[in-house]
Design a protein around this motif. Structure first.
Motif, PDB file in Angstrom:
ATOM      1  N   ALA A 121      -4.648  -0.127  -6.830  1.00 13.91           N
ATOM      2  CA  ALA A 121      -5.350   0.056  -7.882  1.00 13.91           C
ATOM      3  C   ALA A 121      -6.967   0.710  -7.116  1.00 13.91           C
ATOM      4  N   LEU A 122      -6.806   0.002  -5.198  1.00 13.01           N
ATOM      5  CA  LEU A 122      -8.536   0.033  -5.050  1.00 13.01           C
ATOM      6  C   LEU A 122      -8.010   1.542  -3.963  1.00 13.01           C
ATOM      7  N   LEU A 123      -7.215   2.015  -3.911  1.00 18.01           N
ATOM      8  CA  LEU A 123      -7.002   2.977  -3.643  1.00 18.01           C
ATOM      9  C   LEU A 123      -6.359   4.235  -4.702  1.00 18.01           C
ATOM     10  N   ASP A 124      -7.133   4.021  -5.897  1.00 18.67           N
ATOM     11  CA  ASP A 124      -7.454   5.670  -7.015  1.00 18.67           C
ATOM     12  C   ASP A 124      -7.458   6.917  -5.861  1.00 18.67           C
ATOM     13  N   GLY A 125      -6.743   8.334  -6.469  1.00 18.35           N
ATOM     14  CA  GLY A 125      -7.287   9.316  -6.157  1.00 18.35           C
ATOM     15  C   GLY A 125      -6.365   9.149  -4.867  1.00 18.35           C
ATOM     16  N   ILE A 126      -6.008   8.548  -4.394  1.00 17.89           N
ATOM     17  CA  ILE A 126      -5.627   9.175  -2.790  1.00 17.89           C
ATOM     18  C   ILE A 126      -3.867   9.463  -3.483  1.00 17.89           C
ATOM     19  N   VAL A 127      -3.132  10.803  -2.674  1.00 17.68           N
ATOM     20  CA  VAL A 127      -1.975  11.173  -2.910  1.00 17.68           C
ATOM     21  C   VAL A 127      -1.439  11.045  -1.777  1.00 17.68           C
ATOM     22  N   ARG A 128       0.144  11.336  -1.431  1.00 19.98           N
ATOM     23  CA  ARG A 128       0.759  11.446  -0.805  1.00 19.98           C
ATOM     24  C   ARG A 128       0.419  13.052   0.168  1.00 19.98           C
ATOM     25  N   GLY A 129       0.261  12.829   1.454  1.00 15.54           N
ATOM     26  CA  GLY A 129      -0.361  13.256   2.163  1.00 15.54           C
ATOM     27  C   GLY A 129      -1.159  12.824   2.728  1.00 15.54           C
ATOM     28  N   ASP A 130      -2.339  12.427   1.712  1.00 14.68           N
ATOM     29  CA  ASP A 130      -3.312  11.770   3.019  1.00 14.68           C
ATOM     30  C   ASP A 130      -2.980  10.111   4.043  1.00 14.68           C
ATOM     31  N   HIS A 131      -4.407  10.622   4.230  1.00 18.32           N
ATOM     32  CA  HIS A 131      -3.348   9.378   5.497  1.00 18.32           C
ATOM     33  C   HIS A 131      -4.850   8.686   5.751  1.00 18.32           C
ATOM     34  N   LEU A 132      -4.592   7.116   5.957  1.00 19.42           N
ATOM     35  CA  LEU A 132      -5.320   6.062   5.153  1.00 19.42           C
ATOM     36  C   LEU A 132      -5.821   5.309   7.347  1.00 19.42           C
ATOM     37  N   GLN A 133      -6.420   4.915   7.393  1.00 12.59           N
ATOM     38  CA  GLN A 133      -6.683   4.343   8.426  1.00 12.59           C
ATOM     39  C   GLN A 133      -7.504   2.464   7.965  1.00 12.59           C
ATOM     40  N   PHE A 134      -6.627   1.287   8.408  1.00 15.72           N
ATOM     41  CA  PHE A 134      -7.534   0.461   8.572  1.00 15.72           C
ATOM     42  C   PHE A 134      -7.917  -0.801  10.061  1.00 15.72           C
ATOM     43  N   VAL A 135      -8.806  -0.835   9.852  1.00 15.94           N
ATOM     44  CA  VAL A 135      -9.776  -1.441  10.343  1.00 15.94           C
ATOM     45  C   VAL A 135     -10.148  -2.884  11.077  1.00 15.94           C
ATOM     46  N   ALA A 136      -9.569  -3.425  11.778  1.00 14.28           N
ATOM     47  CA  ALA A 136      -9.620  -5.257  11.846  1.00 14.28           C
ATOM     48  C   ALA A 136     -11.072  -5.328  12.120  1.00 14.28           C
ATOM     49  N   SER A 137     -11.581  -6.651  12.023  1.00 18.33           N
ATOM     50  CA  SER A 137     -12.993  -6.856  12.670  1.00 18.33           C
ATOM     51  C   SER A 137     -13.020  -6.569  14.645  1.00 18.33           C
ATOM     52  N   ASP A 138     -11.494  -7.056  14.445  1.00 22.66           N
ATOM     53  CA  ASP A 138     -11.302  -6.755  16.481  1.00 22.66           C
ATOM     54  C   ASP A 138     -10.827  -5.861  17.466  1.00 22.66           C
ATOM     55  N   GLY A 139     -10.776  -4.835  16.637  1.00 21.30           N
ATOM     56  CA  GLY A 139     -10.748  -3.970  16.861  1.00 21.30           C
ATOM     57  C   GLY A 139      -8.996  -3.199  16.479  1.00 21.30           C
ATOM     58  N   PHE A 140      -8.628  -3.419  15.718  1.00 18.86           N
ATOM     59  CA  PHE A 140      -7.213  -3.421  15.107  1.00 18.86           C
ATOM     60  C   PHE A 140      -7.410  -2.145  14.023  1.00 18.86           C
ATOM     61  N   ALA A 141      -6.780  -0.842  14.422  1.00 13.87           N
ATOM     62  CA  ALA A 141      -7.000   0.311  13.721  1.00 13.87           C
ATOM     63  C   ALA A 141      -5.272   0.697  13.075  1.00 13.87           C
ATOM     64  N   ALA A 142      -5.115   0.170  12.119  1.00 15.25           N
ATOM     65  CA  ALA A 142      -3.381   0.970  11.796  1.00 15.25           C
ATOM     66  C   ALA A 142      -3.568   1.985  10.727  1.00 15.25           C
ATOM     67  N   GLU A 143      -2.880   2.701  11.012  1.00 21.72           N
ATOM     68  CA  GLU A 143      -2.978   4.280  10.589  1.00 21.72           C
ATOM     69  C   GLU A 143      -1.803   4.676   9.824  1.00 21.72           C
ATOM     70  N   ILE A 144      -1.999   4.510   8.787  1.00 19.59           N
ATOM     71  CA  ILE A 144      -1.146   4.309   7.525  1.00 19.59           C
ATOM     72  C   ILE A 144      -0.621   5.803   6.906  1.00 19.59           C
ATOM     73  N   PRO A 145      -0.104   6.445   7.297  1.00 18.41           N
ATOM     74  CA  PRO A 145      -0.071   7.163   5.867  1.00 18.41           C
ATOM     75  C   PRO A 145       0.224   6.679   4.217  1.00 18.41           C
ATOM     76  N   ALA A 146      -0.325   7.241   2.912  1.00 19.98           N
ATOM     77  CA  ALA A 146      -0.067   7.424   1.726  1.00 19.98           C
ATOM     78  C   ALA A 146       1.174   7.398   1.201  1.00 19.98           C
ATOM     79  N   THR A 147       2.021   8.561   1.949  1.00 23.10           N
ATOM     80  CA  THR A 147       2.916   8.189   1.225  1.00 23.10           C
ATOM     81  C   THR A 147       4.404   6.927   2.259  1.00 23.10           C
ATOM     82  N   ALA A 148       3.736   5.622   2.541  1.00 25.32           N
ATOM     83  CA  ALA A 148       3.862   4.350   2.643  1.00 25.32           C
ATOM     84  C   ALA A 148       3.541   3.451   1.366  1.00 25.32           C
ATOM     85  N   LEU A 149       2.440   3.621   1.312  1.00 29.54           N
ATOM     86  CA  LEU A 149       1.394   2.990   0.651  1.00 29.54           C
ATOM     87  C   LEU A 149       2.267   3.798  -1.114  1.00 29.54           C
ATOM     88  N   LEU A 150       2.292   4.907  -1.273  1.00 29.71           N
ATOM     89  CA  LEU A 150       2.978   5.188  -2.864  1.00 29.71           C
ATOM     90  C   LEU A 150       4.029   4.948  -2.853  1.00 29.71           C
TER      91      LEU A 150
END
Length: 280
Positions: free
Chosen positions: A75-104
């Motif tokens: 609901a917070l990622l409106d408009g993303i489609v399969r094939g997109d790629h998202l990066q989740f960055v944490a305050s300590d420098g951790f950066a998770a690379e998650i393809p939209a295919t996993a989220l969708l």
């Protein structure tokens, strides 16, 4: 210096994931999907109509059943489609690379953004590692879509839609002449999922937690294979340090076959050292 002592000495130098200062408490979450950034705080998210109470039986951070107030991440990622790629960055420098295919995914694994209520804070992590809040990506039924432990970022400060890793950082790619199903290519996939969240390679990557895994030296070059395997499985088995930040990867998180492929990829990259030139 004796070989074993030398190996452990180099291990301390090249894997300095301990003794780091705890990050400052996150207060806002920024989401940028390419059509203007949006910023949320915990109060705003907890007031949404779609917030739910969710139970996570085997929570990655707490290693137990946890209950959260959470918003469906989709609901917070409106408009993303399969094939997109998202990066989740944490305050300590951790950066998770998650393809939209996993989220969708339509396999039954559901991503939730757990939001910490300031009036009812979550427990702190063991080992004086601070809080995971106030924003934490948790998954219901993660096994259905093969969601790994490194795809549960917490202390999230931002979510961005970016080009995929191969486009952004070509210096980490294995040789294009390798067969598609080669162990090194499979290991590259394992590396992206489990290592690139904390480490860079050839100077390329956005994570800020761990050392580079190829420059100046690849761990394959200075560490015996059995010690490296032991370190990946349980860092504390080689050097006990209560403040260590690197997690262990058991066979549930990283199968023996995946570990073999990962080490093959790292070995392959020894001959592909190249400094990454960040775009200006």
């Amino acid at each position: 210096m004796r070989p074993l002592l030398r190996c452990l000495y180099l291990l301390v130098l090249c894997f300095p994931l301990s003794g780091l200062a705890l990050p400052a408490q996150v207060t806002e979450l920024k989401i940028d999907l390419g059509h203007g950034p949006r910023t949320y705080n915990a109060t705003q998210l907890l007031a949404r109509r779609d917030v739910r109470s969710v139970a996570i039986p085997d929570d990655v951070a707490f290693k137990q059943l946890m209950h959260y107030r959470a918003v469906p991440l989709k609901a917070l990622l409106d408009g993303i489609v399969r094939g997109d790629h998202l990066q989740f960055v944490a305050s300590d420098g951790f950066a998770a690379e998650i393809p939209a295919t996993a989220l969708l995914n339509d396999l039954g694994s559901t991503p939730w953004l757990a939001v910490e209520d300031p009036a009812h804070p979550w427990p702190t992590l063991t080992g004086n590692k601070g809080s995971v809040g106030p924003f934490y990506l948790v998954w219901a039924n993660p096994e259905a879509a093969g969601i790994g432990t490194e795809q549960w970022p917490y202390q999230i400060v931002s979510i961005h839609k970016l080009a995929d890793i191969a486009q952004r950082f070509p210096v980490i790619l294995p040789d294009s002449a390798l067969p598609t199903a080669s162990p090194a290519r499979r290991g590259f996939v394992v590396f992206q999922r489990n290592c690139f969240t904390c480490h860079t390679l050839n100077g390329a990557g956005d994570a800020k937690l761990g050392p580079d895994l190829n420059i100046p030296h690849n761990p394959i070059e200075y560490m015996r294979a059995d010690l490296l395997r032991a370190y990946i499985r349980n860092p504390q088995s080689l050097r006990h340090w209560p403040q260590a930040r690197m997690p262990g990867f058991d066979t549930k998180a990283l199968s023996d076959a995946d570990l073999d492929d990962l080490l093959t990829y790292l070995r392959h990259m020894i001959d592909r050292k190249a400094r990454y030139d960040s775009p200006r």
